[in-house]
Structure formats: structure tokens, C-alpha cells
Design a protein around this motif. Structure first.
Motif, PDB file in Angstrom:
ATOM      1  N   ARG A 106     -10.833  44.483  11.998  1.00  0.00           N
ATOM      2  CA  ARG A 106      -9.419  44.854  12.089  1.00  0.00           C
ATOM      3  C   ARG A 106      -9.310  46.119  12.938  1.00  0.00           C
ATOM      4  O   ARG A 106     -10.038  47.085  12.708  1.00  0.00           O
ATOM      5  N   VAL A 107      -8.383  46.127  13.878  1.00  0.00           N
ATOM      6  CA  VAL A 107      -8.235  47.271  14.766  1.00  0.00           C
ATOM      7  C   VAL A 107      -7.102  48.197  14.328  1.00  0.00           C
ATOM      8  O   VAL A 107      -6.895  49.252  14.921  1.00  0.00           O
ATOM      9  N   ASP A 108      -6.350  47.817  13.292  1.00  0.00           N
ATOM     10  CA  ASP A 108      -5.250  48.634  12.805  1.00  0.00           C
ATOM     11  C   ASP A 108      -5.790  49.698  11.854  1.00  0.00           C
ATOM     12  O   ASP A 108      -6.147  49.412  10.707  1.00  0.00           O
ATOM     13  N   VAL A 109      -5.856  50.952  12.310  1.00  0.00           N
ATOM     14  CA  VAL A 109      -6.411  52.036  11.500  1.00  0.00           C
ATOM     15  C   VAL A 109      -5.434  52.502  10.431  1.00  0.00           C
ATOM     16  O   VAL A 109      -5.812  53.226   9.516  1.00  0.00           O
ATOM     17  N   LEU A 110      -4.166  52.097  10.537  1.00  0.00           N
ATOM     18  CA  LEU A 110      -3.163  52.525   9.564  1.00  0.00           C
ATOM     19  C   LEU A 110      -3.056  51.583   8.374  1.00  0.00           C
ATOM     20  O   LEU A 110      -2.430  51.928   7.365  1.00  0.00           O
ATOM     21  N   ARG A 111      -3.663  50.402   8.470  1.00  0.00           N
ATOM     22  CA  ARG A 111      -3.470  49.379   7.448  1.00  0.00           C
ATOM     23  C   ARG A 111      -3.887  49.853   6.064  1.00  0.00           C
ATOM     24  O   ARG A 111      -3.182  49.602   5.068  1.00  0.00           O
ATOM     25  N   ILE A 121       3.309  42.036   4.324  1.00  0.00           N
ATOM     26  CA  ILE A 121       4.414  41.821   5.265  1.00  0.00           C
ATOM     27  C   ILE A 121       3.894  41.838   6.697  1.00  0.00           C
ATOM     28  O   ILE A 121       4.218  40.959   7.520  1.00  0.00           O
ATOM     29  N   ILE A 122       3.089  42.837   7.023  1.00  0.00           N
ATOM     30  CA  ILE A 122       2.550  42.958   8.384  1.00  0.00           C
ATOM     31  C   ILE A 122       1.642  41.768   8.706  1.00  0.00           C
ATOM     32  O   ILE A 122       1.707  41.187   9.795  1.00  0.00           O
ATOM     33  N   GLU A 123       0.800  41.407   7.744  1.00  0.00           N
ATOM     34  CA  GLU A 123      -0.148  40.314   8.003  1.00  0.00           C
ATOM     35  C   GLU A 123       0.561  38.983   8.154  1.00  0.00           C
ATOM     36  O   GLU A 123       0.219  38.181   9.032  1.00  0.00           O
ATOM     37  N   LEU A 124       1.566  38.727   7.318  1.00  0.00           N
ATOM     38  CA  LEU A 124       2.309  37.472   7.429  1.00  0.00           C
ATOM     39  C   LEU A 124       3.024  37.386   8.771  1.00  0.00           C
ATOM     40  O   LEU A 124       3.026  36.324   9.421  1.00  0.00           O
ATOM     41  N   ALA A 125       3.627  38.486   9.216  1.00  0.00           N
ATOM     42  CA  ALA A 125       4.298  38.484  10.517  1.00  0.00           C
ATOM     43  C   ALA A 125       3.308  38.250  11.651  1.00  0.00           C
ATOM     44  O   ALA A 125       3.588  37.494  12.592  1.00  0.00           O
ATOM     45  N   GLY A 126       2.139  38.881  11.567  1.00  0.00           N
ATOM     46  CA  GLY A 126       1.134  38.689  12.608  1.00  0.00           C
ATOM     47  C   GLY A 126       0.610  37.268  12.653  1.00  0.00           C
ATOM     48  O   GLY A 126       0.381  36.707  13.735  1.00  0.00           O
ATOM     49  N   ILE A 127       0.432  36.662  11.481  1.00  0.00           N
ATOM     50  CA  ILE A 127      -0.079  35.287  11.419  1.00  0.00           C
ATOM     51  C   ILE A 127       0.940  34.304  11.986  1.00  0.00           C
ATOM     52  O   ILE A 127       0.611  33.421  12.795  1.00  0.00           O
ATOM     53  N   VAL A 128       2.205  34.456  11.564  1.00  0.00           N
ATOM     54  CA  VAL A 128       3.241  33.493  11.953  1.00  0.00           C
ATOM     55  C   VAL A 128       3.661  33.678  13.410  1.00  0.00           C
ATOM     56  O   VAL A 128       3.841  32.696  14.147  1.00  0.00           O
ATOM     57  N   LEU A 129       3.811  34.910  13.854  1.00  0.00           N
ATOM     58  CA  LEU A 129       4.362  35.175  15.182  1.00  0.00           C
ATOM     59  C   LEU A 129       3.313  35.254  16.285  1.00  0.00           C
ATOM     60  O   LEU A 129       3.634  35.007  17.460  1.00  0.00           O
TER      61      LEU A 129
END
Length: 216
Positions: A106-111, A121-129
Motif C-alpha cells: 500500500r502506498v497510502d501512508v495516511l491510511r 470508505i476509501i477502499e470501497l471507492a478505490g475498488i469500485v472507481l
């Protein structure tokens, strides 16, 4: 007929030990699972575990090629290509397993600083979009790529290279399909946390573990 004290205490302990799936997810810091995600994860994991044995085959082929080249002075293009093909097939068929186990990079250091709900929420948006549409486009391009290799019986350009190159090329869309299944399962788990649909279930207990210990 009245219940004895031992029966009442036993019933009370059973009720307290039964942790709802949502509370279990909150306690463990992991996304809740549902029936469909469990089945998808089980299938992708089974393929990944079975495909992981290919790494032993890669090791054997590489060592054989090194021995024949540097000891026997008889290098083999077929063995060299076979090591590449086995490496690529093993990599593609185990990518989905890494997604299921959440062991991918994972490259998101803020996660890690977000709450479990914000992460979902972030993961679902990334998966779907992003993830699933891109994988769908890649599979759409790779299926004709592999089929063309099968139709024309494509083989290595080297005279002593390997035939049946469609086998290796077919592993590309198959591996991406497994990744898509793993991501779809992950998205379902995010929906279970955010919308309580599909309905959450407790994770299946691993062999040799006490089910009551998972709810503590």
C-alpha cells in the motif's frame, strides 16, 4: 420445570461469549466478513496456495539451468524460457491470494491513521472507481491476446525455444480475474461494515483453535 443454577450460568456464559460480527470486527480492527466474501476468499486462497508450489518448480528449473550452463557448459534456451514462464504464471496466480491476505503493498501512508470506517470508505471507492474498471479493461485486452496465441499455435522465436505460448499468456487474464474476485470480496466486506449489507457473519474458526477465544 425450573432451571438449576448451573444451567442458568451456562446459558448466560454462552450468551456473553457470542460476540456479534460487527463487534468482532471492531475488536480485531479488521473488516467484517459475509457469506459471499468467505466463499470468494476461500476459492482465491485455494488457488493461491496450490499455485505457490510453482515456486519450487521455478527454483528447480533455475538451478538445473545454472548447473547445465556453468558446470556442463551446455546451456538450454528451453530451460531459461521455462523459468520465465513458470515465474510469471506463479506470480499472476498468487496475486489474488495477496489481496485476500491484505499483504500487498500500500502506498497510502495516511491510511493507518484513519479509523476502520474511514479506511473502508476509501477502499470501497478505490475498488469500485479505479481497481475493478482498470482490471476489466486489462482482461478485455488480454483474452484476445491469449486466444490469438492459441489460434496461431504461437511458439518461441528461438529455434530451441518452448512451444504452446498460449499457456503462459492465458495465465495473465486468469490471474487478473482472481485479483478482481479478491477485490470484489474486499468491497463486499467494506459494504458490510458501512451499510450492514451483505449481512456479517463470524469468521470461520481455524482448525485447532477455540471458537470462544476469537470472540474475546
Amino acid at each position: 420445570m425450573s432451571k438449576g443454577p448451573s444451567q442458568i450460568s451456562s446459558q448466560h456464559s454462552c450468551q456473553t461469549n457470542a460476540t456479534p460480527p460487527q463487534e468482532h470486527a471492531a475488536d480485531t480492527g479488521e473488516l467484517p466478513v459475509n457469506g459471499l466474501s468467505q466463499r470468494l476468499d476461500a476459492f482465491v486462497s485455494a488457488v493461491g496456495r496450490l499455485s505457490s508450489w510453482l515456486w519450487l518448480a521455478v527454483l528447480v528449473v533455475v538451478l538445473t539451468n545454472v548447473f547445465s550452463r556453468f558446470v556442463l557448459s551446455a546451456g538450454s534456451i528451453a530451460l531459461e524460457e521455462l523459468s520465465w514462464h513458470l515465474f510469471g504464471i506463479a506470480m499472476m496466480l498468487t496475486l489474488g491470494f495477496a489481496v485476500v491476505k491484505d499483504d500487498h503493498v500500500r502506498v497510502d501512508v495516511l491510511r493507518e491513521k484513519f479509523s476502520l470506517r474511514a479506511q473502508a470508505i476509501i477502499e470501497l471507492a478505490g475498488i469500485v472507481l479505479l481497481a475493478l474498471p482498470i482490471i476489466a479493461l486489462m482482461i478485455d485486452a488480454l483474452v484476445p491476446y491469449a486466444y490469438k496465441a492459441f489460434i496461431y499455435n504461437e511458439r518461441s522465436q528461438a529455434p530451441s525455444g518452448l512451444p504452446y505460448r498460449f499457456i503462459f499468456k492465458s495465465a495473465l487474464p486468469i490471474g487478473l480475474l482472481l485479483v478482481a474476485m479478491a477485490l470484489f470480496s474486499r468491497g463486499l466486506r467494506c459494504m458490510t461494515l458501512l451499510f450492514a449489507f451483505p449481512r456479517a457473519v463470524l469468521p470461520t474458526a481455524k482448525p485447532g483453535t477455540n471458537p470462544s477465544s476469537q470472540s474475546k
